[in-house]
Design a protein around this motif. Structure first.
Motif, PDB file in Angstrom:
ATOM      1  N   SER A   1       6.235  11.034 -90.427  1.00  0.00           N
ATOM      2  CA  SER A   1       5.549  11.824 -89.390  1.00  0.00           C
ATOM      3  C   SER A   1       4.311  11.130 -88.868  1.00  0.00           C
ATOM      4  O   SER A   1       3.761  11.523 -87.836  1.00  0.00           O
ATOM      5  CB  SER A   1       5.156  13.202 -89.940  1.00  0.00           C
TER       6      SER A   1
ATOM      7  N   PRO B   1       1.081  16.570 -87.200  1.00  0.00           N
ATOM      8  CA  PRO B   1       1.468  17.836 -87.839  1.00  0.00           C
ATOM      9  C   PRO B   1       2.615  18.549 -87.144  1.00  0.00           C
ATOM     10  O   PRO B   1       3.400  19.239 -87.796  1.00  0.00           O
ATOM     11  CB  PRO B   1       0.175  18.661 -87.783  1.00  0.00           C
ATOM     12  N   PHE B   2       2.721  18.405 -85.832  1.00  0.00           N
ATOM     13  CA  PHE B   2       3.779  19.086 -85.101  1.00  0.00           C
ATOM     14  C   PHE B   2       5.139  18.438 -85.378  1.00  0.00           C
ATOM     15  O   PHE B   2       6.143  19.124 -85.540  1.00  0.00           O
ATOM     16  CB  PHE B   2       3.473  19.099 -83.605  1.00  0.00           C
TER      17      PHE B   2
ATOM     18  N   GLU C   1       5.893  16.767 -88.079  1.00  0.00           N
ATOM     19  CA  GLU C   1       6.224  17.090 -89.469  1.00  0.00           C
ATOM     20  C   GLU C   1       6.718  18.526 -89.613  1.00  0.00           C
ATOM     21  O   GLU C   1       7.698  18.793 -90.310  1.00  0.00           O
ATOM     22  CB  GLU C   1       5.006  16.866 -90.367  1.00  0.00           C
ATOM     23  N   GLU C   2       6.062  19.448 -88.936  1.00  0.00           N
ATOM     24  CA  GLU C   2       6.447  20.863 -89.014  1.00  0.00           C
ATOM     25  C   GLU C   2       7.858  21.070 -88.477  1.00  0.00           C
ATOM     26  O   GLU C   2       8.672  21.765 -89.096  1.00  0.00           O
ATOM     27  CB  GLU C   2       5.452  21.714 -88.214  1.00  0.00           C
TER      28      GLU C   2
ATOM     29  N   LYS D   1      10.331  21.388 -91.651  1.00  0.00           N
ATOM     30  CA  LYS D   1      10.517  22.826 -91.864  1.00  0.00           C
ATOM     31  C   LYS D   1      11.409  23.477 -90.801  1.00  0.00           C
ATOM     32  O   LYS D   1      12.246  24.311 -91.125  1.00  0.00           O
ATOM     33  CB  LYS D   1       9.154  23.526 -91.877  1.00  0.00           C
TER      34      LYS D   1
ATOM     35  N   TYR E   1       7.187  19.984 -81.118  1.00  0.00           N
ATOM     36  CA  TYR E   1       6.820  18.579 -80.950  1.00  0.00           C
ATOM     37  C   TYR E   1       7.467  18.052 -79.670  1.00  0.00           C
ATOM     38  O   TYR E   1       8.688  18.110 -79.502  1.00  0.00           O
ATOM     39  CB  TYR E   1       7.291  17.756 -82.144  1.00  0.00           C
TER      40      TYR E   1
END
Length: 283
Positions: free
Chosen positions: A90, A94-95, A97-98, A102, A126
């Motif tokens: 990532s 954070p976007f 990865e999220e 997830k 993302y």
């Protein structure tokens, strides 16, 4: 629409029977709309062959053929995800990865290929470099994964720390707005290309910024975009060639085509930064 409504209603009726476990064909208006959407979505999966199919087979047969295509695409998308997961990075976004760690597993967990294949389920926050507004359901999910795959292949050519450093300089330290992670690297590459400075993952000096500003303010945007796209093509081809694997060479064309779509917006952003004297803050 390839079929008339009177041809579609019986197909929806059969799907409603399955939805109610064959206890009734009576469903709410909202559910009937959803099931009609499911039938149309599956029929549309037949793609360019759809019009020809409509002349040869019934709506029910077209639906069944499309439904099988949807199920196969779900499997292909899941296989692609599992393959990408092994080397996914990532880079601190954070976007990204999220969504990848997830979000996508939740989509595969809850995606309803039979009764609501048109539902993408989650917003894919993302931002990738292609517009996917024409897609829905598993089509959008699968195309989204392909975009991330091309990005991961491109990013893997750089040291992780360098990618993170360029990303932070380009967008700043705030992580509350979703941003694409490849765009900063494309901007750095474009800057080096425009001032003919060898690209060796190094920062630019003050005189480089002056030269870049002059080029951006006084040269044709279309010509600069073509130079950037040609250089990107060479970079991707050389990266694939250095690995000397036929698959990498074949995939490089997809990577180049995907990244080239962002060349215009990257140069517009650089030109705006040149006009406002802020190039040193993003490159």
């Amino acid at each position: 629409m390839m079929y008339e409504m009177e041809e579609l209603i019986p197909v929806v009726g059969k799907l409603a029977e399955k939805y109610t476990a064959f206890e009734s064909t009576s469903v709410t208006y909202e559910k009937a709309e959803q099931l009609m959407g499911a039938v149309l979505y599956c029929i549309q999966e037949t793609g360019s062959a759809g019009e020809a199919l409509a002349k040869k087979i019934s709506a029910g047969q077209a639906y069944e053929a499309g439904f099988e295509m949807v199920k196969r695409k779900v499997k292909d998308a899941l296989d692609l995800y599992n393959g990408m997961m092994q080397e996914f990075e990532s880079y601190g976004n954070p976007f990204l990865e999220e969504v990848f760690i997830k979000g996508l597993p939740e989509i595969f967990k809850w995606y309803d290929a039979e009764f609501e294949p048109q539902n993408t389920i989650l917003t894919l926050d993302y931002p990738v470099l292609r517009s996917l507004t024409e897609y829905a359901g598993i089509d959008r999910i699968y195309e989204y994964e392909k975009c991330i795959l091309q990005e991961q292949r491109f990013l893997a050519e750089f040291p992780k720390e360098y990618v993170q450093d360029v990303y932070c300089r380009y967008y700043g330290q705030q992580n509350d707005v979703p941003e694409n992670i490849c765009e900063p690297l494309l901007a750095v590459m474009a800057a080096h290309i425009l001032i003919k400075k060898p690209f060796q993952a190094q920062r630019m000096e003050s005189r480089d910024y002056e030269n870049l500003r002059a080029v951006l303010l006084h040269h044709d945007l279309r010509r600069m975009q073509q130079l950037a796209e040609d250089a990107l093509d060479a970079f991707v081809q050389n990266a694939a060639g250095s690995r000397k694997r036929q698959k990498d060479t074949a995939d490089s064309g997809r990577v180049q085509k995907y990244l080239a779509s962002a060349a215009g917006s990257v140069l517009v952003r650089l030109k705006s930064a040149a006009e406002h004297g802020s190039l040193c803050h993003i490159i």
